[in-house]
Design a protein around this motif. Sequence first.
Motif, PDB file in Angstrom:
ATOM      1  N   VAL A   1     114.510  22.452 140.006  1.00  0.00           N
ATOM      2  CA  VAL A   1     115.471  22.470 138.543  1.00  0.00           C
ATOM      3  C   VAL A   1     115.297  23.651 137.520  1.00  0.00           C
ATOM      4  O   VAL A   1     115.479  23.707 136.913  1.00  0.00           O
ATOM      5  CB  VAL A   1     116.672  21.572 138.722  1.00  0.00           C
ATOM      6  CG1 VAL A   1     117.549  21.822 137.592  1.00  0.00           C
ATOM      7  CG2 VAL A   1     117.403  21.136 140.059  1.00  0.00           C
TER       8      VAL A   1
ATOM      9  N   THR B   1     119.308  20.251 132.272  1.00  0.00           N
ATOM     10  CA  THR B   1     118.893  20.281 133.657  1.00  0.00           C
ATOM     11  C   THR B   1     118.887  19.220 134.955  1.00  0.00           C
ATOM     12  O   THR B   1     118.026  17.898 134.078  1.00  0.00           O
ATOM     13  CB  THR B   1     117.910  21.378 133.970  1.00  0.00           C
ATOM     14  OG1 THR B   1     117.067  20.651 133.451  1.00  0.00           O
ATOM     15  CG2 THR B   1     118.086  22.724 133.178  1.00  0.00           C
ATOM     16  N   LYS B   2     120.244  18.929 135.231  1.00  0.00           N
ATOM     17  CA  LYS B   2     120.336  17.688 136.288  1.00  0.00           C
ATOM     18  C   LYS B   2     120.422  18.358 137.937  1.00  0.00           C
ATOM     19  O   LYS B   2     120.440  19.234 138.041  1.00  0.00           O
ATOM     20  CB  LYS B   2     120.816  16.698 136.282  1.00  0.00           C
ATOM     21  CG  LYS B   2     120.952  16.007 134.843  1.00  0.00           C
ATOM     22  CD  LYS B   2     119.791  14.998 134.929  1.00  0.00           C
ATOM     23  CE  LYS B   2     119.447  14.970 133.932  1.00  0.00           C
ATOM     24  NZ  LYS B   2     117.878  13.718 133.817  1.00  0.00           N
ATOM     25  N   SER B   3     119.704  17.792 138.553  1.00  0.00           N
ATOM     26  CA  SER B   3     119.872  17.941 140.643  1.00  0.00           C
ATOM     27  C   SER B   3     120.952  18.164 140.685  1.00  0.00           C
ATOM     28  O   SER B   3     121.567  18.789 141.574  1.00  0.00           O
ATOM     29  CB  SER B   3     118.638  17.771 140.988  1.00  0.00           C
ATOM     30  OG  SER B   3     118.641  16.258 140.712  1.00  0.00           O
ATOM     31  N   THR B   4     122.155  16.821 139.930  1.00  0.00           N
ATOM     32  CA  THR B   4     123.052  16.489 140.382  1.00  0.00           C
ATOM     33  C   THR B   4     124.077  15.891 138.964  1.00  0.00           C
ATOM     34  O   THR B   4     123.358  15.572 137.978  1.00  0.00           O
ATOM     35  CB  THR B   4     123.233  15.513 141.635  1.00  0.00           C
ATOM     36  OG1 THR B   4     124.669  15.638 141.737  1.00  0.00           O
ATOM     37  CG2 THR B   4     122.630  14.095 141.232  1.00  0.00           C
TER      38      THR B   4
ATOM     39  N   LYS C   1     123.362  22.208 136.352  1.00  0.00           N
ATOM     40  CA  LYS C   1     122.262  22.380 137.289  1.00  0.00           C
ATOM     41  C   LYS C   1     121.320  23.855 137.278  1.00  0.00           C
ATOM     42  O   LYS C   1     120.742  24.093 137.463  1.00  0.00           O
ATOM     43  CB  LYS C   1     122.327  22.243 138.312  1.00  0.00           C
ATOM     44  CG  LYS C   1     123.253  21.013 138.855  1.00  0.00           C
ATOM     45  CD  LYS C   1     123.861  20.459 140.799  1.00  0.00           C
ATOM     46  CE  LYS C   1     124.687  21.474 141.094  1.00  0.00           C
ATOM     47  NZ  LYS C   1     124.925  21.026 142.653  1.00  0.00           N
ATOM     48  N   GLU C   2     122.024  24.920 136.648  1.00  0.00           N
ATOM     49  CA  GLU C   2     121.764  26.278 135.752  1.00  0.00           C
ATOM     50  C   GLU C   2     122.191  26.687 135.637  1.00  0.00           C
ATOM     51  O   GLU C   2     123.099  26.551 134.967  1.00  0.00           O
ATOM     52  CB  GLU C   2     121.527  26.564 137.626  1.00  0.00           C
ATOM     53  CG  GLU C   2     123.027  27.142 138.165  1.00  0.00           C
ATOM     54  CD  GLU C   2     122.770  27.284 139.150  1.00  0.00           C
ATOM     55  OE1 GLU C   2     122.433  27.275 140.272  1.00  0.00           O
ATOM     56  OE2 GLU C   2     124.174  28.102 139.560  1.00  0.00           O
TER      57      GLU C   2
END
Length: 884
Positions: A789, A842-845, A878-879
Motif C-alpha cells: 500500500v 494509508t491502510k490495507s483495510t 487505501k490508495e
Amino acid sequence: MKLHFDANQDYQLQAIQAVLGLFEGQPLNKGEFEFSLGGSNGLGLKFSGVRNDLAVSEEQVLKNLQEVQKTNGLAASEKLEGLNFSVEMETGTGKTYVYLRAIYELNKRYGFKKFVIVAPSIAIKEGVLKNLEITAGHFQTIYDKIPVTYQVYSAERVSSLRSFADSNAIQILVINIDSFTKDENVISKPNDKLNGKKPVEFIQAARPIVIVDEPQNMETDIRKRAIANLNPAFTLRYSATHKNLYNLIYKLDPVQAYDLGLVKQIEVDSVFASNDRNRAFIQIEDFKTAKKGLAVKLKIDVNAKNAVERKILTAKNGDDLYALSNKRDVYKDGYIINNIDAREGCVEFSNGDVLYKGQTHGGLNDRIMKYQMEKAIEEHFKKELKLTAKGVKVLSLFFIDRVDNYRHYTEQGTTQKGKFAGWFEEIYTRFRQKPMYAPIAGHPADKVHNGYFAQDKKGVLKDSSEGRETKADDDVYQLIMKDKERLLDISEPLKFIFSHSALREGWDNPNVFQICTLNETRSEMKKRQEIGRGLRLCVDQSGMRLRDKNINRLTVIANESYEDFAKRLQTEIEDECGVNFEGRIKNKRDRVKIKFRKGFELDPKFLELWEKIKQKTTYRVKYDTAELIKISARKIKAMPEVQKPVIRAVRAEITMGRNGVVAGVSGETFAGDAYPLPKMEIPDVAGYIQSKTELTRATVLEILKKSGRLSDIMVNPQLFLDLAVNEIRSVLHELMIDGIKYEKIAGQEYAMMLFSDQEIEAYTDNLHKITKAEKTIADHIVIDSMSKVEKKFAEDCERNDNVEFFIKLPGWFTIQTPIGEYNPDWALIYKNESRICFVAETKSTLDQSKQRPHESMKIKCGKAHFREFPEVKYKDVKELSELL
C-alpha cells in the motif's frame, strides 16, 4: 553510568499481564505456615514462615488460561499441562526485565512473596544477578519501595534459606540447576546448621513460584524432577527457543520483534574465497557408518563436465582423492585416506596430514579470517565516527574457537600475542592513522582490545569447557557481567572484545554493533546464538535506550555468502519458532544513505505545506458518564458465569511396562459441603475498581448496581472484580477517544531542521526511489518493505500530475493520544479546481473490525487533531484516489 528502563513498553506489559491473568479470582495471599524442625522422635523446634498459597482452582486457571490465550492470539489449551506456563520472547526484547517485573506485579495483585529463579548455566545466573542489581532502583520507584531481598544460592551458606522461608518480604532466590539435581548435592542432605533438616525443605515449605530461565536447557528427566521437587505453587518458563511449550501464554517471535523495531536490524558482510580452485581443497564435514565400515563425508574440488566444482562426497579407508576428484592433479601425491577416526573426529592421509571435523586444508582460511577482521574494524571505525557525537559507545565482539590464537604462553610462562592479536593491532593502527578517523583515534591499538576467557589457577587463559562449567568459567562470566557499565562508558578505552565461541545465553551488551566469528574449524554455532549477543537496542551515555533504526544496526562479518547466512538463520527460526523470517536479513551492500534535495527548506511548496501542519497540540477528553455507566453495566451483565472456588481430587492409575511408568487419570471428584472453604473476605469492591479505572466511587457503584451482578461478588469476589475492571476499562478507552478534543499549543512547533539534522540510511527494499525530485524533499522515501500500500501510494503521488508536492512524515512527527503517540503517514498538496493540503494515513483495510483496536483509535485521534487545522484535510485511505 546508570542504565534506564522504560516502564511503559506495551509488549512487555502484555507479557506480564498474561501471567497475572492466569490467576484472576485468586484472593490476596497471606500464606503463614508452620512445620517442625525436629527429628523422627517428634521432638524439636516448630518453625513459622510465609509461603505462597494458590487458592484458585485448576478448573478456573484453565478458563483463565484460555482467555489469556484468546487475548494474545494463541491456540487455546484444551487441558492444563500441569501448572507450567510458557512465555516466548525473542532475544534482546527484555525477557529478564519482564519476569522480574512480573514478580513485583504478582506480589502487588495477589500477595505472593516467594520466588525461585532457576538458571541452567553460570552465564545466565550471573546475567540474572546483574539484572536484579541494575533494575532494583527502577522497580523500587514503581512499587513504592516495597521490601525485596534477593540472594544467590551457595552450598557454603545454606542457613540463608531459613530467612527465605520465614521472611515476610518479597524473597528472590537465584539458583543454578546443577546445585539441586542430585541426592549428593548439599541442598539435598540433612544439615546440622538447620537442625538436621535438608536445606531444600525450607524452599519446599515456602511453595515458591519458580521461574525457569532458558528452560530448553532443563528438559531432561533428572532436571524436570529436580524443579518439581522444589514444590512450586506454579512454574513460569521464559525463553526465545523453547523445546516444549507448556501452556503457552504469550509469544513475541523473531519476526514480530524485528518488525516492531524492538531489536537491531541485522546485516551481513560476507567474506569468502571466490574462484579459488587452485589447491588441494579438503574440508571434513562429518562421519557416518556405511555397509563396508566407517566412512567420512568430505568436501573437495571435482573435475565436472564444464568446470571444477566443489562437492561433498563420501569416502572410506583406502580411497584416493585423486580418483574421487576425477583425476585432479593437485590431489595426485599423498591424498590416500589412511585412517578414519570418528571418536577423535579426524582423518589421516598418506602424506601425514591430519584433518579434524570442520577443519579445512588448501583453502585461504587465514587470509579470509584476517580480512574478516579488517572489515569488522573498518565498520567499527565508521560507526564510532558517526555515533560518538550522539553519546553512543560502539563495541565489537570477536568469537574465536582457540584462545591460543589470541594469546599464548611460552614454556617459561611469559605471554605472547597470538596471531589474532597481532593482526588486530596491525589493522587497527592502519585505520587509526587515517586523517578521517583523527577525531576518534585517541587510544593506541594495545589499549582498545582484550580477551574474556576462562583462566586456570595461575591466571593463564584457557579454552572454555563447552558442555560443562567449571569454577574458571564462573570467574570469567562474573568479570563480563560486572563490567557491563564500564564497557558502555566512552572514556573506557576497551572497545573490541575477543571471547570463546562457547559464550552463549547470559552474556549481552546493548552496544555490540559488530560480531565477527573467526574459527579455524567450521563453526557449529547457530546463527540465532551468534546474532543474539548483539540484538539489543543500544544506549547512550546517560543510560537511555535509543530506538532509532538508523543507529541500531548489527553487522555480522561472516565467512560465508549472505544468501547462505540468511538461509541458515531462516531455517533455524522456522524450525524453532514456526514462523517465516524470509526477507528480513539485509545485505550490507544494499544499504543506501538518503540525500535531501539541496535547498528543499526554501521550496515554496514545501513551506506552504509545512506551515499548515507544523503546529503542536495538546488534548483533553470528555465523555458522558451516564453513557459510560450504561454501556459498562451492559458489558458486565453479559459476562460469563463467575465460578466459585472449589476443592477437587484427581485419581490416576500408575502402570509400569516396557515404555516406562505412566500415570493415567481415571477420575476426579469435587469436595462438597462436608469440606467447606474458609470464609472469603469481601474486599472494598468500589475502591478496588476505582484504583484500576480512576472513576469516582459513585460511578463505580452505579455501574455495579445497574449490572445486576452484585450477587456474584459473594460467589468469587476477586474473579468478579478482575473481570469487571477489564470490561469497564475497555468501554472507558473507547468513550475517551470518541470525546477527545485537541487544542493548538501557542509557540510550540515541529522543528523543520530535524529533517536535515538526522542522517537516515535504509535498505533498498525499504525505499522508494524518487524520479521527480521537484515533488518532494529527498532522493528516496522510506516505506514499509512489507506494505504494498505504501509503495503504491508513493508511486501514485509521483505519477499524478495533480499532486504538486508530497512528503512521508518522519517518525518524530507525532501526535499525543490517550493510548500513546501517533505518527501519520503522508502530507501532500493536491491541485484541481482549488489547492488542498492533505494528511493521509494509508491502510490495507479501512474496515475497523479488521484493524487492531489501538490502530483505529489512533486514527480517530488523528482526525480530531487535524480538525483544528482548517486548511488541512485528514483521511485514512487505501490508495491515493480515495483522497480525492
